[in-house]
Design a protein around this motif. Structure first.
Motif, PDB file in Angstrom:
ATOM      1  N   SER A 134       0.838  -1.197   0.000  1.00 28.26           N
ATOM      2  CA  SER A 134       0.000   0.000   0.000  1.00 28.26           C
ATOM      3  C   SER A 134       0.872   1.246   0.000  1.00 28.26           C
ATOM      4  CB  SER A 134      -0.939   0.015   1.216  1.00 28.26           C
ATOM      5  OG  SER A 134      -0.214   0.310   2.393  1.00 28.26           O
ATOM      6  N   THR A 135       0.249   2.373  -0.334  1.00 31.84           N
ATOM      7  CA  THR A 135       0.962   3.648  -0.286  1.00 31.84           C
ATOM      8  C   THR A 135       0.193   4.595   0.636  1.00 31.84           C
ATOM      9  OG1 THR A 135      -0.264   4.635  -2.140  1.00 31.84           O
ATOM     10  CG2 THR A 135       1.715   3.389  -2.673  1.00 31.84           C
ATOM     11  N   PRO A 136       0.904   5.503   1.332  1.00 34.12           N
ATOM     12  CA  PRO A 136       2.355   5.684   1.290  1.00 34.12           C
ATOM     13  C   PRO A 136       3.054   4.816   2.335  1.00 34.12           C
ATOM     14  CG  PRO A 136       1.370   7.435   2.580  1.00 34.12           C
ATOM     15  CD  PRO A 136       0.236   6.549   2.120  1.00 34.12           C
ATOM     16  N   GLN A 137       4.076   4.121   1.945  1.00 38.05           N
ATOM     17  CA  GLN A 137       4.939   3.404   2.875  1.00 38.05           C
ATOM     18  C   GLN A 137       6.372   3.518   2.396  1.00 38.05           C
ATOM     19  OE1 GLN A 137       3.767  -0.662   3.912  1.00 38.05           O
ATOM     20  NE2 GLN A 137       2.788   0.226   5.714  1.00 38.05           N
ATOM     21  N   ALA A 138       7.287   3.111   3.261  1.00 36.81           N
ATOM     22  CA  ALA A 138       8.703   3.222   2.929  1.00 36.81           C
ATOM     23  C   ALA A 138       9.424   1.927   3.274  1.00 36.81           C
ATOM     24  CB  ALA A 138       9.336   4.388   3.686  1.00 36.81           C
ATOM     25  N   ALA A 139      10.492   1.660   2.528  1.00 37.66           N
ATOM     26  CA  ALA A 139      11.418   0.580   2.851  1.00 37.66           C
ATOM     27  C   ALA A 139      12.803   1.209   2.973  1.00 37.66           C
ATOM     28  CB  ALA A 139      11.406  -0.492   1.775  1.00 37.66           C
ATOM     29  N   LEU A 140      13.416   1.044   4.120  1.00 32.83           N
ATOM     30  CA  LEU A 140      14.754   1.570   4.367  1.00 32.83           C
ATOM     31  C   LEU A 140      15.732   0.406   4.268  1.00 32.83           C
ATOM     32  CD1 LEU A 140      16.472   4.032   5.156  1.00 32.83           C
ATOM     33  CD2 LEU A 140      15.998   3.496   7.561  1.00 32.83           C
ATOM     34  N   ILE A 141      16.655   0.497   3.322  1.00 36.46           N
ATOM     35  CA  ILE A 141      17.550  -0.609   3.018  1.00 36.46           C
ATOM     36  C   ILE A 141      18.987  -0.218   3.338  1.00 36.46           C
ATOM     37  CG2 ILE A 141      18.347  -2.174   1.205  1.00 36.46           C
ATOM     38  CD1 ILE A 141      15.705  -1.644  -0.236  1.00 36.46           C
ATOM     39  N   GLN A 142      19.681  -1.115   4.028  1.00 41.88           N
ATOM     40  CA  GLN A 142      21.055  -0.864   4.428  1.00 41.88           C
ATOM     41  C   GLN A 142      22.001  -1.007   3.232  1.00 41.88           C
ATOM     42  OE1 GLN A 142      21.867  -2.962   8.342  1.00 41.88           O
ATOM     43  NE2 GLN A 142      19.892  -3.905   7.833  1.00 41.88           N
ATOM     44  N   THR A 143      23.234  -0.552   3.394  1.00 44.07           N
ATOM     45  CA  THR A 143      24.221  -0.668   2.319  1.00 44.07           C
ATOM     46  C   THR A 143      24.554  -2.122   2.028  1.00 44.07           C
ATOM     47  OG1 THR A 143      26.000  -0.369   3.945  1.00 44.07           O
ATOM     48  CG2 THR A 143      25.230   1.592   2.776  1.00 44.07           C
ATOM     49  N   THR A 144      24.259  -3.017   2.948  1.00 44.27           N
ATOM     50  CA  THR A 144      24.458  -4.453   2.742  1.00 44.27           C
ATOM     51  C   THR A 144      23.296  -5.075   1.973  1.00 44.27           C
ATOM     52  OG1 THR A 144      23.417  -4.908   4.879  1.00 44.27           O
ATOM     53  CG2 THR A 144      25.819  -4.692   4.846  1.00 44.27           C
ATOM     54  N   ASN A 145      22.353  -4.250   1.557  1.00 49.75           N
ATOM     55  CA  ASN A 145      21.160  -4.675   0.821  1.00 49.75           C
ATOM     56  C   ASN A 145      20.180  -5.447   1.693  1.00 49.75           C
ATOM     57  OD1 ASN A 145      20.508  -3.924  -1.876  1.00 49.75           O
ATOM     58  ND2 ASN A 145      20.120  -6.074  -2.317  1.00 49.75           N
ATOM     59  N   ARG A 146      20.277  -5.260   2.988  1.00 50.60           N
ATOM     60  CA  ARG A 146      19.334  -5.882   3.908  1.00 50.60           C
ATOM     61  C   ARG A 146      18.299  -4.864   4.362  1.00 50.60           C
ATOM     62  NH1 ARG A 146      20.770 -10.901   5.761  1.00 50.60           N
ATOM     63  NH2 ARG A 146      22.857 -11.601   5.150  1.00 50.60           N
ATOM     64  N   LEU A 147      17.077  -5.345   4.532  1.00 55.88           N
ATOM     65  CA  LEU A 147      16.002  -4.459   4.982  1.00 55.88           C
ATOM     66  C   LEU A 147      16.256  -4.016   6.417  1.00 55.88           C
ATOM     67  CD1 LEU A 147      13.141  -3.277   4.287  1.00 55.88           C
ATOM     68  CD2 LEU A 147      12.202  -5.258   5.489  1.00 55.88           C
ATOM     69  N   TYR A 148      16.112  -2.732   6.663  1.00 53.25           N
ATOM     70  CA  TYR A 148      16.249  -2.192   8.020  1.00 53.25           C
ATOM     71  C   TYR A 148      14.887  -1.879   8.609  1.00 53.25           C
ATOM     72  CZ  TYR A 148      18.120   0.564  11.894  1.00 53.25           C
ATOM     73  OH  TYR A 148      18.431   1.039  13.151  1.00 53.25           O
ATOM     74  N   PHE A 149      14.025  -1.279   7.801  1.00 50.15           N
ATOM     75  CA  PHE A 149      12.675  -0.936   8.264  1.00 50.15           C
ATOM     76  C   PHE A 149      11.726  -0.936   7.090  1.00 50.15           C
ATOM     77  CE2 PHE A 149       9.382   2.363   8.609  1.00 50.15           C
ATOM     78  CZ  PHE A 149       8.678   1.898   9.710  1.00 50.15           C
ATOM     79  N   ARG A 150      10.509  -1.413   7.324  1.00 50.46           N
ATOM     80  CA  ARG A 150       9.443  -1.361   6.331  1.00 50.46           C
ATOM     81  C   ARG A 150       8.168  -0.944   7.044  1.00 50.46           C
ATOM     82  NH1 ARG A 150       5.212  -4.234   6.255  1.00 50.46           N
ATOM     83  NH2 ARG A 150       6.121  -5.755   7.668  1.00 50.46           N
ATOM     84  N   GLY A 151       7.529   0.120   6.555  1.00 44.84           N
ATOM     85  CA  GLY A 151       6.284   0.493   7.193  1.00 44.84           C
ATOM     86  C   GLY A 151       5.834   1.916   6.923  1.00 44.84           C
TER      87      GLY A 151
END
Length: 205
Positions: A134-151
């Motif tokens: 759904s929107t609006p949401q965000a995905a914050l991705i680390q430099t290691t390409n791992r998810l840090y936060f989604r929501g």
């Protein structure tokens, strides 16, 4: 007879008002229906997606902003998103994700920072990779390409409650090299407009 006609007209008008209020307001106060094929993506999972959408090697964390210029909730969130981009652009790479090429021009008109990268994810692979529907949401991705936060950006769709600026708090935590924060369900339960093109078309009926 006249009284009955007047009552019938009033009932019709009232029903129309209730219908408009539902489509414009109430439906966005309820959680977005979860797609049948939805898979939860948890922090520290590797985000796998095609490199032509988002380059996978970056020296800075990436924030993927899932945006629909036709969605009222996405537009309510614009001021807050623009302020975050202005504040963190030198530390985080921002990407705006839309579902079709037709939405690119509308998105550009609404975004304050004109140099933001807009990504077209027509087949929803990026959304599914990040666990967002759904929107609006965000995905914050680390430099290691791992998810840090989604929501969610905030528990209020107007983003006016500073104590629940979830995305901002997540970015501060990541930039300070801390473990992903543990937020309540208010941070991750999806509200707003469905990303699914099928559901989106139903919303516009």
């Amino acid at each position: 007879m006249r009284i009955a006609i007047v009552i019938f007209i009033l009932v019709g008008v009232l029903a129309g008002i209730v219908r408009i209020f539902w489509y414009q307001e109430m439906q966005y106060l309820l959680p977005t229906p979860v797609p049948e094929d939805y898979r939860v993506v948890l922090p520290n999972e590797v985000i796998e997606y095609d490199s032509f959408l988002i380059p996978q090697h970056y020296s800075k964390p990436r924030l993927l902003h899932f945006f629909n210029p036709d969605c009222p909730c996405s537009r309510f969130n614009l001021k807050h998103f623009n302020s975050l981009q202005k504040k963190y652009a030198h530390q985080v790479d921002f990407f705006v994700v839309v579902t079709s090429q037709e939405k690119v021009m509308s998105a550009k008109k609404l975004l304050t920072e004109k140099d933001v990268t807009i990504v077209v994810d027509a087949d929803e692979r990026l959304e599914k990779a990040c666990g967002i529907y759904s929107t609006p949401q965000a995905a914050l991705i680390q430099t290691t390409n791992r998810l840090y936060f989604r929501g969610n950006y905030n528990r209020s769709r107007y983003c006016t409650d500073p104590i629940s600026n979830f995305v901002q708090m997540a970015m501060d935590s990541l930039l300070n090299q801390k473990a992903p924060p543990h937020f309540s369900e208010l941070a991750t339960q999806s509200y707003g407009c469905s990303i699914s093109k099928k559901e989106e078309s139903l919303d516009l009926l």
